[in-house]
Design a protein around this motif. Structure first.
Motif, PDB file in Angstrom:
ATOM      1  N   GLY A 213      42.652  45.190  32.696  1.00  0.00           N
ATOM      2  CA  GLY A 213      43.909  45.119  32.973  1.00  0.00           C
ATOM      3  C   GLY A 213      45.568  45.027  33.091  1.00  0.00           C
ATOM      4  O   GLY A 213      46.272  44.495  33.231  1.00  0.00           O
ATOM      5  N   SER A 214      45.366  46.016  31.854  1.00  0.00           N
ATOM      6  CA  SER A 214      46.406  46.467  32.187  1.00  0.00           C
ATOM      7  C   SER A 214      46.923  47.484  32.559  1.00  0.00           C
ATOM      8  O   SER A 214      46.234  47.865  33.736  1.00  0.00           O
ATOM      9  CB  SER A 214      46.874  46.686  30.005  1.00  0.00           C
TER      10      SER A 214
ATOM     11  N   GLU B 100      46.942  40.263  30.815  1.00  0.00           N
ATOM     12  CA  GLU B 100      47.483  41.439  29.698  1.00  0.00           C
ATOM     13  C   GLU B 100      49.409  41.545  30.359  1.00  0.00           C
ATOM     14  O   GLU B 100      49.872  41.756  29.849  1.00  0.00           O
ATOM     15  CB  GLU B 100      46.984  43.012  30.043  1.00  0.00           C
TER      16      GLU B 100
ATOM     17  N   SER C 129      46.434  38.690  35.535  1.00  0.00           N
ATOM     18  CA  SER C 129      46.230  39.469  34.227  1.00  0.00           C
ATOM     19  C   SER C 129      46.139  39.057  33.313  1.00  0.00           C
ATOM     20  O   SER C 129      47.518  38.633  32.935  1.00  0.00           O
ATOM     21  CB  SER C 129      46.219  40.667  33.886  1.00  0.00           C
TER      22      SER C 129
ATOM     23  N   TYR D 179      46.894  32.666  32.498  1.00  0.00           N
ATOM     24  CA  TYR D 179      45.535  32.612  32.149  1.00  0.00           C
ATOM     25  C   TYR D 179      45.220  31.711  30.675  1.00  0.00           C
ATOM     26  O   TYR D 179      44.377  30.749  30.497  1.00  0.00           O
ATOM     27  CB  TYR D 179      45.175  33.734  31.811  1.00  0.00           C
TER      28      TYR D 179
ATOM     29  N   ASN E 245      40.115  35.253  34.619  1.00  0.00           N
ATOM     30  CA  ASN E 245      41.170  36.002  34.774  1.00  0.00           C
ATOM     31  C   ASN E 245      40.694  36.998  35.346  1.00  0.00           C
ATOM     32  O   ASN E 245      40.636  37.880  35.323  1.00  0.00           O
ATOM     33  CB  ASN E 245      40.509  36.769  33.154  1.00  0.00           C
ATOM     34  N   SER E 246      41.938  37.772  36.509  1.00  0.00           N
ATOM     35  CA  SER E 246      42.263  38.636  37.610  1.00  0.00           C
ATOM     36  C   SER E 246      41.536  39.964  37.033  1.00  0.00           C
ATOM     37  O   SER E 246      41.168  40.928  37.664  1.00  0.00           O
ATOM     38  CB  SER E 246      42.661  38.404  38.036  1.00  0.00           C
ATOM     39  N   LYS E 247      42.769  40.034  36.311  1.00  0.00           N
ATOM     40  CA  LYS E 247      41.832  41.280  35.466  1.00  0.00           C
ATOM     41  C   LYS E 247      43.488  42.843  36.902  1.00  0.00           C
ATOM     42  O   LYS E 247      42.749  43.784  36.338  1.00  0.00           O
ATOM     43  CB  LYS E 247      41.571  42.168  35.184  1.00  0.00           C
ATOM     44  N   SER E 248      44.675  41.772  37.423  1.00  0.00           N
ATOM     45  CA  SER E 248      44.592  42.381  38.561  1.00  0.00           C
ATOM     46  C   SER E 248      45.731  41.710  38.994  1.00  0.00           C
ATOM     47  O   SER E 248      46.629  40.938  37.793  1.00  0.00           O
ATOM     48  CB  SER E 248      43.864  42.401  40.001  1.00  0.00           C
TER      49      SER E 248
ATOM     50  N   SER F 286      45.495  50.494  37.184  1.00  0.00           N
ATOM     51  CA  SER F 286      44.994  49.474  36.337  1.00  0.00           C
ATOM     52  C   SER F 286      43.584  49.503  35.846  1.00  0.00           C
ATOM     53  O   SER F 286      43.451  50.279  35.856  1.00  0.00           O
ATOM     54  CB  SER F 286      44.608  47.687  37.228  1.00  0.00           C
TER      55      SER F 286
END
Length: 279
Positions: A196-197, A88, A86, A93, A116-119, A192
């Motif tokens: 993605g935070s 975040e 992520s 990224y 961006n996986s956001k994970s 999450s």
């Protein structure tokens, strides 16, 4: 090769992916005091956890340089992808985007996309496998990007921490609160956000009750799971991961299950005994 996927090292690669030249890992580095540890095949989880436990400050991570991604993209594969943890949580990224742009300056005809996986952790693993699935069905590059972006939006990440020291060391939990939580055996159930935070979903007294609550959240939020892959990563607790798997499969149907031990960056976040679930 028709395609290549670079996954930053927060994402664990399955044994099959490690043997497949279409997948590559971009190593982050970890810092524990004066020690710098490369998160690659040389990573020693047991030694890392000992160092983290002995060091009073929070361990740090540094993302791969743009040049690492640039080198990874310099291949004859028709379609090039990167999957990062992520944005975040890390600069990986942005670094991958810079690496992509460096390649496109010299080779504007190349097709490159950074996800961006956001994970993190096995969330990245699942995204990389989704790219493979799309490519092997014969999708065009743009369709792969659209399909995988939609998949990322549908993905959810959950985790339970046995050890709260990393949260305390990085300032997410005050020392007093950490001491009280440890004394009362309170364990947070984390997740999450769509961006993605990291957020706290719940808490429970004792690790097993926290894991049960996490299972409840997964079941409640995934009513249509039969066509999804369930991924579980664990930091030095395979029996606990197996228990979570069995508890989830008693309550829901999934297409497949992947269980992996955490690599370096994921071990830093999860700490000893942590469990991460992504579906």
């Amino acid at each position: 090769m028709k395609f290549k996927v670079i996954v930053d090292s927060c994402g664990e690669l399955t044994p099959e992916m490690k043997q497949d030249e279409r997948f590559a890992s971009a190593a982050l580095t970890l810092e524990v005091g004066a020690d710098t540890i490369v998160d690659d095949e040389t990573f020693d989880q047991a030694d890392f956890l000992r160092k983290v436990a002995a060091y009073p400050e929070c361990p740090k991570s540094a993302c791969p340089s743009p040049e690492v991604y640039q080198k990874g993209f310099e291949t004859d594969a028709e379609h090039l992808y990167a999957v990062t943890l992520s944005s975040e949580l890390s600069g990986s990224y942005n670094s991958a985007e810079l690496g992509k742009n460096l390649v496109l300056e010299e080779h504007p005809e190349k097709k490159i996309h950074v996800f961006n996986s956001k994970s993190a952790s096995v969330g990245e693993t699942l995204i990389a496998l989704k790219i493979q699935e799309c490519e092997e069905t014969g999708m065009e590059f743009e369709q792969v990007v659209e399909t995988v972006d939609a998949y990322i939006e549908s993905q959810h990440t959950y985790f339970v921490l046995e050890n709260l020291e990393t949260l305390r060391k990085n300032g997410r939990l005050s020392r007093v609160k950490a001491l009280v939580a440890s004394a009362l055996k309170i364990k947070p159930v984390m997740g999450s956000t769509p961006e993605g935070s990291i957020c706290q979903l719940d808490q429970a007294r004792g690790i097993n009750k926290a894991l049960v609550k996490m299972v409840d959240y997964v079941k409640e939020r995934e009513p249509h799971s039969s066509d999804k892959v369930l991924a579980i990563s664990h930091c030095n607790c395979p029996e606990r991961a197996q228990m979570v798997k069995e508890a989830l499969l008693e309550r829901m149907q999934v297409k497949d299950v992947i269980i992996l031990d955490t690599a370096g960056v994921s071990s830093m976040y999860a700490n000893d005994g942590g469990i991460i679930v992504v579906i």
